[in-house]
Design a protein around this motif. Structure first.
Motif, PDB file in Angstrom:
ATOM      1  N   THR A   1     -23.716  13.010 -44.077  1.00 37.70           N
ATOM      2  CA  THR A   1     -22.870  13.624 -43.230  1.00 37.70           C
ATOM      3  C   THR A   1     -21.973  12.240 -42.979  1.00 37.70           C
ATOM      4  O   THR A   1     -20.506  12.518 -42.706  1.00 37.70           O
ATOM      5  N   GLN A   2     -22.364  11.264 -42.950  1.00 32.63           N
ATOM      6  CA  GLN A   2     -21.379  10.007 -42.707  1.00 32.63           C
ATOM      7  C   GLN A   2     -20.598   9.961 -43.907  1.00 32.63           C
ATOM      8  O   GLN A   2     -19.291   9.224 -43.828  1.00 32.63           O
ATOM      9  N   GLU A   3     -21.201   9.879 -45.076  1.00 30.09           N
ATOM     10  CA  GLU A   3     -20.387   9.817 -46.402  1.00 30.09           C
ATOM     11  C   GLU A   3     -19.136  10.689 -46.394  1.00 30.09           C
ATOM     12  O   GLU A   3     -18.027  10.424 -46.794  1.00 30.09           O
ATOM     13  N   LEU A   4     -19.610  12.008 -46.094  1.00 26.04           N
ATOM     14  CA  LEU A   4     -18.525  13.000 -45.983  1.00 26.04           C
ATOM     15  C   LEU A   4     -17.500  12.787 -45.206  1.00 26.04           C
ATOM     16  O   LEU A   4     -16.256  12.711 -45.679  1.00 26.04           O
ATOM     17  N   VAL A   5     -17.663  12.463 -44.173  1.00 22.75           N
ATOM     18  CA  VAL A   5     -16.578  12.058 -43.041  1.00 22.75           C
ATOM     19  C   VAL A   5     -15.987  10.687 -42.964  1.00 22.75           C
ATOM     20  O   VAL A   5     -14.945  10.227 -42.725  1.00 22.75           O
ATOM     21  N   GLY A   6     -16.762   9.851 -43.780  1.00 24.12           N
ATOM     22  CA  GLY A   6     -16.182   8.297 -43.801  1.00 24.12           C
ATOM     23  C   GLY A   6     -15.999   8.155 -45.193  1.00 24.12           C
ATOM     24  O   GLY A   6     -16.002   6.749 -45.442  1.00 24.12           O
ATOM     25  N   SER A   7     -15.375   9.073 -45.873  1.00 19.31           N
ATOM     26  CA  SER A   7     -14.900   8.739 -47.380  1.00 19.31           C
ATOM     27  C   SER A   7     -13.862   7.646 -47.605  1.00 19.31           C
ATOM     28  O   SER A   7     -13.539   7.233 -48.685  1.00 19.31           O
ATOM     29  N   ASP A   8     -13.134   7.820 -46.238  1.00 14.43           N
ATOM     30  CA  ASP A   8     -11.811   6.770 -46.332  1.00 14.43           C
ATOM     31  C   ASP A   8     -12.075   5.400 -45.798  1.00 14.43           C
ATOM     32  O   ASP A   8     -11.451   4.512 -45.828  1.00 14.43           O
ATOM     33  N   ASP A   9     -13.489   5.271 -45.459  1.00 15.13           N
ATOM     34  CA  ASP A   9     -13.739   3.906 -44.864  1.00 15.13           C
ATOM     35  C   ASP A   9     -14.754   3.038 -45.782  1.00 15.13           C
ATOM     36  O   ASP A   9     -15.727   3.628 -46.122  1.00 15.13           O
TER      37      ASP A   9
ATOM     38  N   LYS B   1     -18.283   4.892 -46.991  1.00 17.65           N
ATOM     39  CA  LYS B   1     -18.336   5.703 -48.104  1.00 17.65           C
ATOM     40  C   LYS B   1     -19.309   5.231 -49.173  1.00 17.65           C
ATOM     41  O   LYS B   1     -19.772   4.061 -49.019  1.00 17.65           O
ATOM     42  N   ARG B   2     -19.234   6.159 -50.061  1.00 10.37           N
ATOM     43  CA  ARG B   2     -20.194   5.766 -51.197  1.00 10.37           C
ATOM     44  C   ARG B   2     -19.676   4.741 -52.140  1.00 10.37           C
ATOM     45  O   ARG B   2     -18.598   4.543 -52.178  1.00 10.37           O
TER      46      ARG B   2
ATOM     47  N   LEU C   1     -13.933   0.928 -35.199  1.00  7.46           N
ATOM     48  CA  LEU C   1     -13.495   2.344 -35.485  1.00  7.46           C
ATOM     49  C   LEU C   1     -13.479   2.703 -37.051  1.00  7.46           C
ATOM     50  O   LEU C   1     -13.229   1.864 -37.935  1.00  7.46           O
ATOM     51  N   THR C   2     -13.962   4.010 -37.341  1.00  6.24           N
ATOM     52  CA  THR C   2     -13.862   4.556 -38.773  1.00  6.24           C
ATOM     53  C   THR C   2     -12.512   4.749 -39.172  1.00  6.24           C
ATOM     54  O   THR C   2     -11.674   5.410 -38.473  1.00  6.24           O
ATOM     55  N   ALA C   3     -12.304   4.320 -40.383  1.00  2.05           N
ATOM     56  CA  ALA C   3     -11.032   4.616 -40.908  1.00  2.05           C
ATOM     57  C   ALA C   3     -11.203   6.056 -41.573  1.00  2.05           C
ATOM     58  O   ALA C   3     -12.218   6.498 -42.192  1.00  2.05           O
ATOM     59  N   THR C   4     -10.159   6.997 -41.174  1.00  2.00           N
ATOM     60  CA  THR C   4     -10.256   8.341 -41.327  1.00  2.00           C
ATOM     61  C   THR C   4      -8.935   9.209 -41.289  1.00  2.00           C
ATOM     62  O   THR C   4      -7.739   8.222 -40.731  1.00  2.00           O
ATOM     63  N   THR C   5      -8.798  10.247 -41.699  1.00  2.00           N
ATOM     64  CA  THR C   5      -7.565  10.943 -41.380  1.00  2.00           C
ATOM     65  C   THR C   5      -8.002  12.378 -40.958  1.00  2.00           C
ATOM     66  O   THR C   5      -7.256  13.140 -40.695  1.00  2.00           O
ATOM     67  N   PHE C   6      -9.415  12.694 -40.604  1.00  2.00           N
ATOM     68  CA  PHE C   6      -9.736  13.913 -40.273  1.00  2.00           C
ATOM     69  C   PHE C   6     -10.939  13.668 -38.864  1.00  2.00           C
ATOM     70  O   PHE C   6     -10.645  14.129 -37.950  1.00  2.00           O
ATOM     71  N   VAL C   7     -11.970  13.595 -39.258  1.00  2.00           N
ATOM     72  CA  VAL C   7     -13.144  13.188 -38.260  1.00  2.00           C
ATOM     73  C   VAL C   7     -13.385  11.774 -37.963  1.00  2.00           C
ATOM     74  O   VAL C   7     -13.694  11.102 -39.064  1.00  2.00           O
ATOM     75  N   GLY C   8     -13.591  11.264 -36.868  1.00  4.68           N
ATOM     76  CA  GLY C   8     -13.876   9.882 -36.731  1.00  4.68           C
ATOM     77  C   GLY C   8     -13.998   9.290 -35.430  1.00  4.68           C
ATOM     78  O   GLY C   8     -13.472  10.022 -34.445  1.00  4.68           O
ATOM     79  N   GLY C   9     -14.534   8.059 -35.281  1.00  2.89           N
ATOM     80  CA  GLY C   9     -14.549   7.428 -34.047  1.00  2.89           C
ATOM     81  C   GLY C   9     -15.043   6.156 -34.003  1.00  2.89           C
ATOM     82  O   GLY C   9     -15.058   5.501 -35.139  1.00  2.89           O
ATOM     83  N   LEU C  10     -15.998   5.678 -33.310  1.00  2.83           N
ATOM     84  CA  LEU C  10     -16.839   4.431 -33.194  1.00  2.83           C
ATOM     85  C   LEU C  10     -17.696   4.308 -34.512  1.00  2.83           C
ATOM     86  O   LEU C  10     -18.560   5.158 -34.432  1.00  2.83           O
ATOM     87  N   LYS C  11     -17.700   3.341 -35.288  1.00  5.06           N
ATOM     88  CA  LYS C  11     -19.041   3.109 -36.017  1.00  5.06           C
ATOM     89  C   LYS C  11     -19.931   2.089 -35.717  1.00  5.06           C
ATOM     90  O   LYS C  11     -20.937   2.031 -36.057  1.00  5.06           O
TER      91      LYS C  11
END
Length: 411
Positions: free
Chosen positions: A175-183, A187-188, A392-402
């Motif tokens: 789930t973290q890889e999915l929403v964190g794919s821009d971070d 990301k993987r 904070l997470t780099a994202t354009t969809f879902v995110g917040g503090l990492k």
């Protein structure tokens, strides 16, 4: 009717790193609201879209769900990722429109009803205590996101689905890889053309779970999804896997971001923390303000099904619109002093859960988790302060503090 306006300020919405710099983000969005509330964005790597930044305009588009559809582009992704998802055939609830959306949404609706939430309350109380005890046992200092906030809601939603606890670490990773794919951190560590691997791995996991629940149904949400029928026919494999994926990710990362962002706000606004600790009856209001303040779902997309007009700007049929929840929840015309964290804010008509037919299915569960965590933590918390720089997470969809390093005293 005004001419279309292009303001580069709205380009931040297509820059994942903008969400890691709140001042930069909010300064740009305030400018967009003031000078170009409906602005055409043509950013590298993305298909063009209209940025909708005013609260009233976001609400108007959400209400007009026939004129503005979720399909085929519900989330802002790069053009390459758009094509990859289309090739896989992903169809989650956020991709669907009525009547199909209404029918498929109903499959899980009873699991998120007020009656179901009451039944889950005792278990969520137990989990809240477990994770506050974990904070106490950590010795007064921890990275609250990684050690508490990502695990508490993960445990709740995976238990609801029926995923065994031994598989929770895998689900957290996916789930973290999915929403964190821009971070870069989340990301993987694979080339960009393999970013779908996390989703495909999740699909493979839930395919195995589906087969098991069809052969031996149990009393969990996975069994409900696995054995659901529409018009007398089982869901297709891709629709079944997509259902699991949206429940797993939406039920975890959004709540995690809200809980960690809320605790950061309480640490940074000690007068609000003192007010809440002195009157726990304010927890429901504080929960709504935390959700507005954090806005874990940054935006959703819509596609104009017909030639339309939004705030005086013509939107041709087929064009995409980005509904910026982050901007709408700081709109000066919708909220008094919107950049003040105010746990007594009333009214608080935030759009963090969306609006209309696509209002978040799990909103009641998210509110309960946040509220019960606060109810367990606050009577035991004697002090709290930041112990480092929040990230904070780099994202354009879902995110917040990492990351949220904190120092605290607990009883």
């Amino acid at each position: 009717m005004s001419m279309p306006i292009v303001d580069e300020a709205a380009n931040v919405l297509a820059d994942p790193t903008a969400y890691t710099d709140e001042k930069r983000l909010h300064d740009a969005l305030a400018r967009a609201r003031a000078t170009a509330p409906v602005s055409l964005v043509e950013a590298p790597s993305y298909k063009p879209f209209w940025a909708i930044t005013k609260h009233a305009d976001v609400m108007a588009v959400e209400r007009a769900n026939r004129a503005f559809t979720n399909w085929p582009r519900p989330v802002l992704m790069t053009a390459q990722s758009d094509e990859m998802q289309a090739a896989v055939g992903i169809r989650t609830l956020i991709h669907m429109d009525d009547p199909q959306h209404r029918i498929v949404r109903a499959i899980a609706a009873d699991w998120f009803s007020p009656k179901a939430m009451r039944a889950m309350g005792v278990r969520i109380d137990e989990l809240a205590k477990r994770y506050v005890d974990k904070m106490r046992d950590a010795g007064g200092e921890c990275d609250f996101v990684q050690e508490v906030a990502v695990n508490f809601p993960l445990y709740v939603i995976m238990s609801l689905l029926g995923v065994p606890e031994s598989d929770f670490p895998l689900m957290l990773k996916l789930t973290q890889e999915l929403v964190g794919s821009d971070d870069d951190e989340l990301k993987r560590s694979t080339p960009s053309d393999e970013t779908m691997n996390s989703l495909l791995e999740m699909f493979a996991y839930f395919k195995t779970l589906t087969d098991a629940r069809r052969e031996h149904p149990t009393d969990d949400l996975a069994s409900t999804i696995a054995n659901a029928k529409v018009d007398g026919e089982p869901l297709s494999d891709i629709d079944t896997m997509s259902y699991y994926a949206i429940i797993a990710t939406a039920g975890h990362d959004t709540t995690s971001s809200s809980i960690s962002g809320g605790l950061r706000a309480l640490a940074e606004y000690p007068e609000q923390l003192d007010l809440l600790r002195g009157n726990l009856d304010l927890i429901p209001q504080a929960t709504e303000e935390i959700i507005r303040w954090v806005t874990p779902v940054k935006a959703f997309m819509r596609t104009a099904a017909e030639d339309s007009v939004v705030n005086g700007v013509s939107i041709p049929a087929g064009d995409s619109l980005l509904l910026s929840y982050v901007s709408a929840n700081r709109d000066e015309d919708a909220f008094v002093d919107p950049f003040r964290f105010d746990i007594e804010r009333e009214p608080n008509k935030h759009v963090a859960f969306g609006f209309g037919v696509h209002f978040c299915l799990g909103a009641g569960l998210a509110r309960m988790e946040i509220g019960k965590f606060l109810a367990e933590l606050l009577p035991r918390l004697t002090s709290i302060e930041l112990a480092g720089e929040p990230e904070l997470t780099a994202t354009t969809f879902v995110g917040g503090l990492k990351h949220l390093p904190i120092r605290y005293s607990l009883t």
